[in-house]
Design an enzyme around this catalytic site. Sequence first.
Site, short mmCIF file in Angstrom:
data_model
loop_
_atom_site.label_atom_id
_atom_site.label_comp_id
_atom_site.label_asym_id
_atom_site.label_seq_id
_atom_site.Cartn_x
_atom_site.Cartn_y
_atom_site.Cartn_z
CD GLU A 1 -12.14 47.45 24.58
OE1 GLU A 1 -12.28 48.07 25.65
OE2 GLU A 1 -13.09 47.21 23.79
CG ASP B 1 -12.56 40.67 12.98
OD1 ASP B 1 -13.63 41.20 13.36
OD2 ASP B 1 -11.68 41.30 12.37
CB THR C 1 -19.28 44.98 22.98
OG1 THR C 1 -19.60 43.76 22.31
CG2 THR C 1 -18.33 44.73 24.12
C1 LIG Z 1 -16.10 41.57 15.71
S1 LIG Z 1 -15.47 43.17 15.98
C2 LIG Z 1 -15.82 43.44 17.71
C3 LIG Z 1 -15.74 44.88 18.10
C4 LIG Z 1 -15.98 45.19 19.59
N1 LIG Z 1 -14.94 44.61 20.43
C5 LIG Z 1 -17.35 44.69 20.03
O1 LIG Z 1 -17.39 43.72 20.80
O2 LIG Z 1 -18.35 45.28 19.59
C6 LIG Z 1 -13.70 42.92 15.97
C7 LIG Z 1 -12.91 44.20 15.88
O3 LIG Z 1 -11.52 43.90 15.91
C8 LIG Z 1 -10.85 44.77 15.02
N2 LIG Z 1 -9.58 44.09 14.65
C9 LIG Z 1 -9.44 43.03 13.84
N3 LIG Z 1 -8.15 42.69 13.71
C10 LIG Z 1 -7.45 43.57 14.47
C11 LIG Z 1 -6.06 43.75 14.73
N4 LIG Z 1 -5.15 42.95 14.19
N5 LIG Z 1 -5.69 44.76 15.55
C12 LIG Z 1 -6.62 45.55 16.13
N6 LIG Z 1 -7.96 45.43 15.91
C13 LIG Z 1 -8.36 44.45 15.09
C14 LIG Z 1 -11.82 44.94 13.87
O4 LIG Z 1 -11.58 46.13 13.12
C15 LIG Z 1 -13.16 44.97 14.59
O5 LIG Z 1 -13.56 46.29 14.94
#
Ligand SMILES: C[S@@+](CC[C@H](N)C(=O)[O-])C[C@H]1O[C@@H](n2cnc3c(N)ncnc32)[C@H](O)[C@@H]1O
Length: 233
Positions: free
Chosen positions: A64, A138, A212
């Site tokens: 994930e 994101d 989520t």
């Molecule tokens: C919009 S949030 C969604 C979090 C969660 N999946 C949810 O649905 O509540 C996107 C997440 O992706 C993480 N993220 C962004 N770029 C990433 C990367 N290159 N590798 C791993 N995680 C990343 C961010 O830190 C953030 O927690």
Amino acid sequence: MTEQQHPNRATEAFFGRRKGKPLRERQAEGMATLLPALKLDLQSEAPAELSELFPVSVEELRLEIGFGGGEHLVHRARENPQTGFIGIEPFVNSMAKLLSRVDELELKNIRVYDDDATQALDWLPDASLDHIDLLYPDPWPKRKHWKRRFVSQVNLDRFHRVLKPGGMFCFASDIDTYVNWTLIHCRNHGGFEWLADQSSDWLTPFAGWPGTRYENKARREGRSSAYLTFRKV
Ligand SMILES: C[S@@+](CC[C@H](N)C(=O)[O-])C[C@H]1O[C@@H](n2cnc3c(N)ncnc32)[C@H](O)[C@@H]1O
């Protein structure tokens, strides 16, 4: 991590700030003890059998990316004790929260990585994963930032390499332009088959879906979601 820090990584993903509020004592303890124990060691070669990463016997392997609050990852890990999960999240407070839950629930089938998922993807052996979840990545809604989105040809190549034949890639988003972006990128890539025949297939959440935190926020703000399932071909 910013574009300035990684000027040569325009085709890869970007993430925002890595730290929020100071950690509570228990969370700080988890980061000091559990993180080193559960974090993938990218300096060593990955085991040929990824199941060796886990102290319990696991039959399937799931990744994930960007687990945020970790609610989905914990739910899936409890639901599937014979599946090994790798959860990746660079945001320190989110990692600390997940580690507290792993400790509290004594979960043995989760390993983590606390930096850019592309690094861990490049470390994983070919055809080693059954399933990849990219849930509410994101969104980068402004057109000039679309190239920062995690879904890109280079990252789809990474997914394709690490997925087993027939492995699944599941994507959820509340941002229409990102859903279309992902459909187009997967179609252009050619290595993924979108498993949908009718609208209910992408409007209905994945089986056993717990939601989520980010999805809840989207709902409160009046946005619905699409749930895309692709199979590696
Ligand atoms: C919009 S949030 C969604 C979090 C969660 N999946 C949810 O649905 O509540 C996107 C997440 O992706 C993480 N993220 C962004 N770029 C990433 C990367 N290159 N590798 C791993 N995680 C990343 C961010 O830190 C953030 O927690």
